[in-house]
Design an enzyme around this catalytic site. Structure first.
Site, short mmCIF file in Angstrom:
data_model
loop_
_atom_site.label_atom_id
_atom_site.label_comp_id
_atom_site.label_asym_id
_atom_site.label_seq_id
_atom_site.Cartn_x
_atom_site.Cartn_y
_atom_site.Cartn_z
N ASP A 15 0.83 -1.21 0.00
CA ASP A 15 0.00 0.00 0.00
C ASP A 15 0.87 1.26 0.00
OD1 ASP A 15 -2.36 1.39 -0.05
OD2 ASP A 15 -2.83 1.12 2.07
N GLY A 16 0.31 2.32 -0.59
CA GLY A 16 0.98 3.62 -0.55
C GLY A 16 1.61 4.06 -1.86
N HIS A 32 2.52 3.23 -9.11
CA HIS A 32 2.22 1.81 -9.37
C HIS A 32 3.35 1.15 -10.13
CE1 HIS A 32 -1.65 2.29 -7.64
NE2 HIS A 32 -2.16 3.02 -8.61
N LEU A 126 11.36 -20.00 -3.36
CA LEU A 126 10.17 -19.20 -3.05
C LEU A 126 9.04 -19.36 -4.06
CD1 LEU A 126 9.21 -16.61 -1.23
CD2 LEU A 126 9.76 -15.34 -3.30
N ARG A 177 -5.10 -1.69 8.80
CA ARG A 177 -6.32 -2.48 8.56
C ARG A 177 -5.98 -3.57 7.57
NH1 ARG A 177 -7.84 2.75 6.67
NH2 ARG A 177 -7.28 3.01 4.48
#
Ligand code: IPE
Ligand code: IPE
Ligand code: MG
Length: 224
Positions: A15-16, A32, A126, A177
């Site tokens: 986020d951000g 983005h 991974l 959140r």
């Protein structure tokens, strides 16, 4: 960085991007783009550290509410980026998988996803699980509908899009959140919030989160 007591499954709410770009007086799309580049850096680091799975929230079932122009950018820039860089696909040393609904994504993006998943599927180490048009309400409802009645926990978990429990959940950008991400899987996850915007979340930041995790005592309802 101590490799013992590494979380097996790390989840990140990326986020951000928008606020990072705004701070630099650039359009949200630039945030983005740089956020997307950062994802491959962080995944490479996770792979080197021996983390088994990294699930990242890249586009939620609610993100369709954003302005059309932004949604269009998010759906097309990965395609353009892939077209420009596909000759370097062998530099990706981890497996890529994608979780989420497939019925609303543009065809060109689905094709790129299929390509990347196919070309990385034999890589060791991974698994980078990119959650795209993913939302937990959606995931849990489709899983319940796919189960025999009465539903058991084991059967439900077998039908979730993401089956492994999360050990460490990180959210960048200062928001505290969950925003409909992996609700079932984070039941006993350790939560870590940082104010750093996702495009600035670097190697040091990731190590800081992992160090913090390694100091915690997980009890799972018992006593330690
Ligand atoms: C996260 O960054 C990426 C997506 C949700 C697609 P944001 O776009 O939410 O950035 P902020 O929260 O507006 O700064
Ligand atoms: C969560 O971020 C979704 C992703 C990171 C993909 P949002 O920016 O959409 O979440 P809210 O709206 O601030 O809760
Ligand atoms: Mg946001």
């Amino acid at each position: 960085m101590k490799n013992k007591n590494m979380p097996k499954h790390v989840a990140i709410i990326l986020d951000g991007n928008g606020r990072w770009a705004k701070k630099k007086k650039k359009p949200r799309s630039f945030g983005h783009y740089m956020g997307g580049r950062n994802l491959f850096r962080v995944a490479t680091q996770a792979n080197e550290l021996g983390i088994e799975k990294l699930s990242v929230y890249a586009f939620s079932t609610e993100n369709w509410k954003r302005p059309q122009e932004e949604v269009d950018y998010l759906m097309t820039f990965p395609v353009e980026y892939y077209e420009k860089n596909k000759h370097r696909i062998d530099e990706i040393l981890f497996k890529v998988t994608v979780s989420g609904r497939k019925d609303r994504l543009p065809k060109a993006l689905l094709k790129v996803i299929d390509d990347v998943v196919e070309k990385t599927k034999n890589n060791k180490g991974l698994e980078l699980n990119i959650c795209l048009d993913y939302g937990s309400y959606d995931e849990i409802i489709q899983a319940v509908n796919a189960c025999d009645q009465p539903v058991t926990r084991k059967d439900l978990e077998a039908h979730l899009m993401v089956s492994e429990p999360v050990d460490l959940l990180i959210r960048t950008s200062g928001e505290q959140r969950i925003s409909n991400f992996l609700l079932w899987q984070i039941s006993y996850a350790e939560l870590y919030f940082t104010k750093v915007y996702w495009p600035s979340f670097n190697k040091k930041q990731f190590e800081k989160a992992l160090n913090n995790y390694q100091k915690r005592t997980r009890r799972f309802g018992g006593l330690k």
